[in-house]
Design a protein around this motif. Sequence first.
Motif, PDB file in Angstrom:
ATOM      1  N   UNK A 149       0.770  -1.237   0.000  1.00  0.00           N
ATOM      2  CA  UNK A 149       0.000   0.000   0.000  1.00  0.00           C
ATOM      3  C   UNK A 149       0.798   1.282   0.000  1.00  0.00           C
ATOM      4  N   UNK A 150       2.102   1.193  -0.227  1.00  0.00           N
ATOM      5  CA  UNK A 150       2.914   2.406  -0.237  1.00  0.00           C
ATOM      6  C   UNK A 150       2.770   3.188  -1.542  1.00  0.00           C
ATOM      7  N   UNK A 151       2.419   2.491  -2.608  1.00  0.00           N
ATOM      8  CA  UNK A 151       2.178   3.124  -3.900  1.00  0.00           C
ATOM      9  C   UNK A 151       0.968   2.453  -4.533  1.00  0.00           C
ATOM     10  N   UNK A 152       0.390   3.139  -5.507  1.00  0.00           N
ATOM     11  CA  UNK A 152      -0.808   2.601  -6.146  1.00  0.00           C
ATOM     12  C   UNK A 152      -0.504   1.743  -7.350  1.00  0.00           C
ATOM     13  N   UNK A 153       0.696   1.867  -7.900  1.00  0.00           N
ATOM     14  CA  UNK A 153       1.033   1.141  -9.122  1.00  0.00           C
ATOM     15  C   UNK A 153       2.533   0.967  -9.236  1.00  0.00           C
ATOM     16  N   UNK A 154       2.933   0.069 -10.122  1.00  0.00           N
ATOM     17  CA  UNK A 154       4.359  -0.096 -10.397  1.00  0.00           C
ATOM     18  C   UNK A 154       4.962   1.190 -10.918  1.00  0.00           C
ATOM     19  N   UNK A 155       4.231   1.887 -11.782  1.00  0.00           N
ATOM     20  CA  UNK A 155       4.747   3.138 -12.342  1.00  0.00           C
ATOM     21  C   UNK A 155       5.055   4.138 -11.234  1.00  0.00           C
ATOM     22  N   UNK A 156       4.171   4.212 -10.238  1.00  0.00           N
ATOM     23  CA  UNK A 156       4.410   5.130  -9.123  1.00  0.00           C
ATOM     24  C   UNK A 156       5.615   4.683  -8.300  1.00  0.00           C
ATOM     25  N   UNK A 157       5.781   3.374  -8.128  1.00  0.00           N
ATOM     26  CA  UNK A 157       6.931   2.866  -7.377  1.00  0.00           C
ATOM     27  C   UNK A 157       8.242   3.314  -8.025  1.00  0.00           C
ATOM     28  N   UNK A 158       8.304   3.224  -9.348  1.00  0.00           N
ATOM     29  CA  UNK A 158       9.517   3.656 -10.041  1.00  0.00           C
ATOM     30  C   UNK A 158       9.654   5.169 -10.015  1.00  0.00           C
ATOM     31  N   UNK A 159       8.553   5.875 -10.222  1.00  0.00           N
ATOM     32  CA  UNK A 159       8.613   7.336 -10.257  1.00  0.00           C
ATOM     33  C   UNK A 159       9.026   7.927  -8.921  1.00  0.00           C
ATOM     34  N   UNK A 160       8.624   7.286  -7.832  1.00  0.00           N
ATOM     35  CA  UNK A 160       8.917   7.837  -6.501  1.00  0.00           C
ATOM     36  C   UNK A 160      10.194   7.291  -5.888  1.00  0.00           C
ATOM     37  N   UNK A 161      10.505   6.002  -6.176  1.00  0.00           N
ATOM     38  CA  UNK A 161      11.579   5.364  -5.428  1.00  0.00           C
ATOM     39  C   UNK A 161      12.671   4.680  -6.264  1.00  0.00           C
ATOM     40  N   UNK A 162      12.316   3.988  -7.337  1.00  0.00           N
ATOM     41  CA  UNK A 162      13.213   2.998  -7.917  1.00  0.00           C
ATOM     42  C   UNK A 162      13.932   3.419  -9.191  1.00  0.00           C
ATOM     43  N   UNK A 163      13.408   4.398  -9.898  1.00  0.00           N
ATOM     44  CA  UNK A 163      14.047   4.825 -11.146  1.00  0.00           C
ATOM     45  C   UNK A 163      15.341   5.582 -10.861  1.00  0.00           C
ATOM     46  N   UNK A 164      16.192   5.705 -11.878  1.00  0.00           N
ATOM     47  CA  UNK A 164      17.455   6.426 -11.726  1.00  0.00           C
ATOM     48  C   UNK A 164      17.199   7.830 -11.199  1.00  0.00           C
ATOM     49  N   UNK A 165      17.951   8.195 -10.153  1.00  0.00           N
ATOM     50  CA  UNK A 165      17.833   9.521  -9.571  1.00  0.00           C
ATOM     51  C   UNK A 165      16.770   9.646  -8.504  1.00  0.00           C
ATOM     52  N   UNK A 166      15.997   8.565  -8.264  1.00  0.00           N
ATOM     53  CA  UNK A 166      14.942   8.618  -7.264  1.00  0.00           C
ATOM     54  C   UNK A 166      15.472   8.179  -5.896  1.00  0.00           C
ATOM     55  N   UNK A 167      14.614   8.286  -4.896  1.00  0.00           N
ATOM     56  CA  UNK A 167      15.061   8.191  -3.508  1.00  0.00           C
ATOM     57  C   UNK A 167      15.723   6.874  -3.140  1.00  0.00           C
ATOM     58  N   UNK A 168      15.306   5.754  -3.742  1.00  0.00           N
ATOM     59  CA  UNK A 168      15.864   4.453  -3.353  1.00  0.00           C
ATOM     60  C   UNK A 168      16.628   3.791  -4.488  1.00  0.00           C
ATOM     61  N   UNK A 169      17.038   4.573  -5.463  1.00  0.00           N
ATOM     62  CA  UNK A 169      17.793   3.981  -6.577  1.00  0.00           C
ATOM     63  C   UNK A 169      19.214   3.663  -6.140  1.00  0.00           C
ATOM     64  N   UNK A 170      19.640   2.455  -6.427  1.00  0.00           N
ATOM     65  CA  UNK A 170      20.993   1.986  -6.111  1.00  0.00           C
ATOM     66  C   UNK A 170      21.580   1.383  -7.375  1.00  0.00           C
ATOM     67  N   UNK A 171      22.827   1.725  -7.683  1.00  0.00           N
ATOM     68  CA  UNK A 171      23.461   1.157  -8.872  1.00  0.00           C
ATOM     69  C   UNK A 171      24.879   0.711  -8.510  1.00  0.00           C
ATOM     70  N   UNK A 172      25.053  -0.553  -8.113  1.00  0.00           N
ATOM     71  CA  UNK A 172      26.383  -1.037  -7.720  1.00  0.00           C
ATOM     72  C   UNK A 172      27.300  -1.164  -8.930  1.00  0.00           C
ATOM     73  N   UNK A 173      28.588  -1.287  -8.706  1.00  0.00           N
ATOM     74  CA  UNK A 173      29.519  -1.458  -9.827  1.00  0.00           C
ATOM     75  C   UNK A 173      29.174  -2.705 -10.644  1.00  0.00           C
TER      76      UNK A 173
END
Length: 284
Positions: A149-173
């Motif tokens: 219930x933290x987001x309404x859709x996958x698109x919102x999950x990426x837009x808010x947290x998971x996409x590049x530059x968002x709050x929870x984006x991580x990109x290891x070597x």
Amino acid sequence: MLEADLHTHTIASDGTGTPTHNVRLALDAGLSAVAITDHDTVGGVEEALEAGRELGITVVPGVEISTAVDGCDIHVLGYWIEWRDPLLLERLEQLRRVRDRRNELIVERLQSLGLRIDMEDVYESVRHVKRRGDTIGRPHIADALVRKGYVASMAEAFDRYLAAGKAAHINPPRIAPAEAVQWIREAGGAAVLAHPGLYGRDELIAELAQQGLAGVEAYHADHTPEQEKHYAELAASHGLLVTAGSDYHGERGGVVFHAPIGSRRVSTDVLEQLKLRQGGRNER
């Protein structure tokens, strides 16, 4: 004209359909061939090949390898690979370990943002479909965020947290694109740069052409018509093949990601041209 979609994902990585399902969709779309190109795994290839034999569809054994340049994700597609090659399987397992650690770091970042989520929440939705050698990716984390219930859709999950530059984006070597090209060639395959319009690093095409790159995925569901024209011309200028793929990941909540199978297609003549650009074990 006989046509193929050269970029699809299954439950072996972050798609929602079985390999058999993808092959059936290819048949329904009027295609003669489809490639199975899961992220850092060939776990869906064997089932797809069997389905292809039963349904009369050519299945191209493939993979999509995760690489990075200066922190930017770059994906390299491999076609006609020797998908049971022990060295390739070992290398892909290494990449999955990096992906697994990235997933853990993303969840830790989400926790630091106050979201009550852990890896068990992520595993919950995939445990019944995942097999040894399959991958878990950001869409599965997005699914968990939707379920909780933290987001309404996958698109919102990426837009808010998971996409590049968002709050929870991580990109290891990760490995470099040129290394992925070499791995694919050493496994007897032909390497193609996936969806270059998503990176904006056109210089990579010239660089990788010198390293054995066979083609460029100019026609992709996330490219604009202008980008498709640009990358088709850029590929031709470097003597590279032009490929097309829907990047189909299945449906979630009634929404297709990225596009339906067959929405981007290319003549099956390209499949034979890719075979002419395969590498071999003598390159090791």
